[in-house]
Design an enzyme around this catalytic site. Structure first.
Site, mmCIF file in Angstrom:
data_model
loop_
_atom_site.group_PDB
_atom_site.id
_atom_site.type_symbol
_atom_site.label_atom_id
_atom_site.label_comp_id
_atom_site.label_asym_id
_atom_site.label_seq_id
_atom_site.Cartn_x
_atom_site.Cartn_y
_atom_site.Cartn_z
ATOM 1 N N LYS A 1 4.154 -2.429 -8.582
ATOM 2 C CA LYS A 1 5.516 -2.037 -8.934
ATOM 3 C C LYS A 1 6.518 -2.623 -7.951
ATOM 4 O O LYS A 1 7.585 -3.067 -8.322
ATOM 5 C CB LYS A 1 5.614 -0.508 -8.949
ATOM 6 C CG LYS A 1 6.981 0.039 -9.330
ATOM 7 C CD LYS A 1 7.305 -0.249 -10.778
ATOM 8 C CE LYS A 1 8.659 0.257 -11.218
ATOM 9 N NZ LYS A 1 9.123 -0.441 -12.437
ATOM 10 N N CYS B 1 0.828 -1.202 0.000
ATOM 11 C CA CYS B 1 0.000 0.000 0.000
ATOM 12 C C CYS B 1 0.864 1.255 0.000
ATOM 13 O O CYS B 1 2.075 1.202 0.155
ATOM 14 C CB CYS B 1 -0.863 -0.021 1.249
ATOM 15 S SG CYS B 1 -1.637 -1.617 1.500
#
Ligand code: M6R
Length: 602
Positions: free
Chosen positions: A597, A13
């Site tokens: 990513k 997150c």
């Protein structure tokens, strides 16, 4: 669902927080936007105002959150979050911030609270959300946390990882922060305002420097300033880090996607990397004594970084004639290494420097007392901080999930490293800096029109295969990964010599085959495999430095004599082709489905 997977929902997150003089709430949400590239599926924010916590959480894009907020509203103390789910439902209840029962506390968290079920059993009130984070929010209320000291102590029996920010309705303009394993940073600008983030990229256009939390460090930030503590409740002094000037160039620069922009950054990035290595004399400490300190090299990474590791291993074998191999980090951590001495040099390759598997592998190597080189694009990352020697991949910020310029710069760094050590060992003086500079002018010279045409065929393909030998086989693997993740086309990669041992059975009229044939001694072998496939109706595209094939149709030709550098030239057109095809299919190559990513969980 496995327990471990339930934890994983809260793992990759993004966190931001603000404390300072009044600012538009949208300022914080715009900062959250800078973390979009990490991948997320819901977003939320909470602010403290006049003794009450106000919040909003929305499933989907950050714009949904932004639209839920009055555009004139202002904040002085707020936290916000993007959540990336891998398993379980994406719901508002599971989104952050998580609030305690009476909404006394709100927290945002990145990481995994491993013992949250045990902690939950001791709560009087069971939070509605089944996330680990909600348990921490509730605990803060039930434990009557009042001071930063209480807050820190409450984490004594918490196991797992966290980067978190918490606000409490009774603590005017105060944010409590804590970090274990998951990244957390804070910056103060010249006006005295504070910005908190899980990635310093958020400090762009805010401050010029920032503090990086180390594991088990906590902080209280309020109107009187910022105080850091260790887990023993001692106040600690920390040094600031300068904000990377590369962030200044963050943006799409007129390209429709970050991926395309980053492909077109490659020439410049390779040059910048050489300039950086030269000016910083990066290789100076890696002298004869260093060379003699190891007799084996093990390179470790994941995904694209693993492919760079494989090519790096070939460089070490071929240039230094040394036993070198590459291993997936996720495999290495579960295979007890058979190393009877500490003469193995480890090289960890990671764009983000936060990949959990790679960090896990690094910790094992460190226990073996081996020298660990870390090759990373992010100099403030955990990997950079833990390595014995850090080699920067000076590619500039890479935002697209599909790694492009970081990969070519990883290859160039590994080539320079092996050549530098080769010069010492073989008493020669190859000017690897000049070689890379010359190469950098060629890297974007591929025929875009030819590839645009190819992408219009490729977009309707269900399957394709990349083949090659030796270094070219590794390029085939990376090419296949790039195409898969950006276009969702099922592609495979094979050593060209293996086709006839099985895969040939799948070749039929119209099967798309890409052959990488850039190693002079081996070209002929791959071309033979091409013929076998073409004879069975395959549509073949050949990427080669073979002058004899230069003018043939369906050939992408490179003129480069240094075969070690051809993997840089031969991957760039495939990156471009993948990006083009992705766009033609209506996919956003910057954020392919289901991928993030930075993979900060095992
Ligand atoms: O940040 P890292 O280089 O450690 O990431 C490793 C992989 O997750 C990454 O290379 C991934 O395979 C990319 N999406 C590939 O384009």
């Amino acid at each position: 669902m496995h327990k471990a997977n339930r934890f994983r929902r809260e793992s990759m997150c993004g966190i931001v927080g603000f404390l300072g003089k009044k600012r538009k709430t949208t300022f914080l949400i715009d900062k959250l936007n800078l973390l979009e590239y990490r991948g997320y599926d819901s977003a939320g924010y909470a602010e403290l105002s006049e003794g009450k916590i106000y919040y909003s959480k929305k499933v989907g894009r950050i714009i949904n959150l932004k639209e839920s907020i009055n555009e004139d509203s202002e904040i002085t103390c707020a936290i916000a979050h993007t959540r990336w789910a891998t398993h379980g439902k994406v719901t508002e209840t599971n989104s952050h911030p998580h609030l305690s029962k009476t909404e006394e506390w709100a927290i945002v968290h990145n990481g995994i609270i491993e013992n949250y079920e045990v902690l939950k059993k001791n709560l009087k009130f069971s939070p509605k959300s089944d996330t680990d984070t909600a348990v921490i929010a509730e605990r803060l209320e039930e434990l009557n946390i009042n001071t930063i000291e209480d807050f820190i102590k409450s984490f004594d029996d918490v196991s797992g990882s966290f980067g978190l920010a918490a606000i409490c309705k009774t603590k005017k303009n105060t944010i409590f922060l804590g970090k274990r394993k998951s990244p957390l940073f804070i910056s103060q600008n010249k006006e005295g305002d504070f910005l908190i983030a899980s990635d310093p990229i958020c400090f762009k256009d805010f401050g010029t420097d920032y503090y990086c939390f180390e594991d088990n460090e906590f902080a209280e930030v309020n109107e009187n300033g910022l105080t850091f503590y260790n887990s023993n409740l001692n106040i600690i002094k920390k040094r600031k880090a300068r904000l990377d000037s590369l962030f200044k160039s963050y943006g799409k620069n007129g390209y429709s996607t970050f991926m395309m922009k980053e492909i077109f950054d490659e020439s410049e990035a390779l040059k910048n990397q050489v300039a950086y290595y030269k000016s910083q004399k990066i290789f100076e400490p890696l002298n004869k004594e260093f060379l003699e300190s190891f007799n084996k090299v093990k390179l470790i990474g994941c995904g694209t970084a693993y492919h760079a590791s494989e090519i790096g291993a070939k460089y070490f074998q071929k240039i230094l004639n040394i036993d070198a191999s590459a291993e997936y980090a996720s495999e290495f951590i579960y295979n007890e290494p058979l190393l009877d001495n500490n003469k193995t040099l480890f090289i960890f390759v990671s764009q983000s420097g936060e990949t959990a598997d790679t960090l896990g592998a690094l910790k094992i190597a460190k226990k073996l007392n081996s020298t660990c080189i870390c090759l990373t694009n992010v100099m403030y990352s955990s990997l950079a901080r833990l390595g014995d020697i850090v080699l920067p991949v000076a590619a500039g910020v890479e935002v697209a999930v599909a790694s492009t310029k970081a990969y070519t710069c990883q290859l160039s760094a590994l080539y320079m490293l092996a050549s530098h050590l080769g010069n010492i060992k073989n008493r020669r003086n190859i000017n690897y800096f000049d070689e890379i500079i010359k190469l950098s002018d060629k890297v974007l010279k591929f025929d875009k029109e030819q590839l645009n045409k190819l992408s219009s065929f490729l977009k309707d393909c269900n399957e394709c295969i990349f083949i090659g030998k030796d270094l070219d086989f590794i390029t085939a693997k990376e090419a296949s990964l790039k195409l898969k993740e950006t276009t969702y086309i099922n592609s495979s990669s094979y050593p060209s010599g293996e086709l006839k041992h099985g895969y040939l059975a799948l070749i039929e009229e119209g099967t798309r085959v890409f052959a990488i044939a850039c190693e002079k001694k081996l070209n002929i072998k791959t071309i033979n495999s091409v013929k076998e496939a073409a004879a069975r109706g395959a549509d073949v595209t050949i990427l080669t430095n073979d002058e004899g094939l230069k003018n043939e149709e369906n050939v992408i030709y490179f003129s480069e004599e240094n075969e070690f550098l051809l993997p840089i030239l031969s991957i760039a057109p495939i990156q471009y082709l993948s990006c083009k095809t992705s766009l033609l299919k209506g996919i956003n190559p910057d954020q392919p489905r289901n991928l993030a990513k930075s993979v900060t969980v095992e």
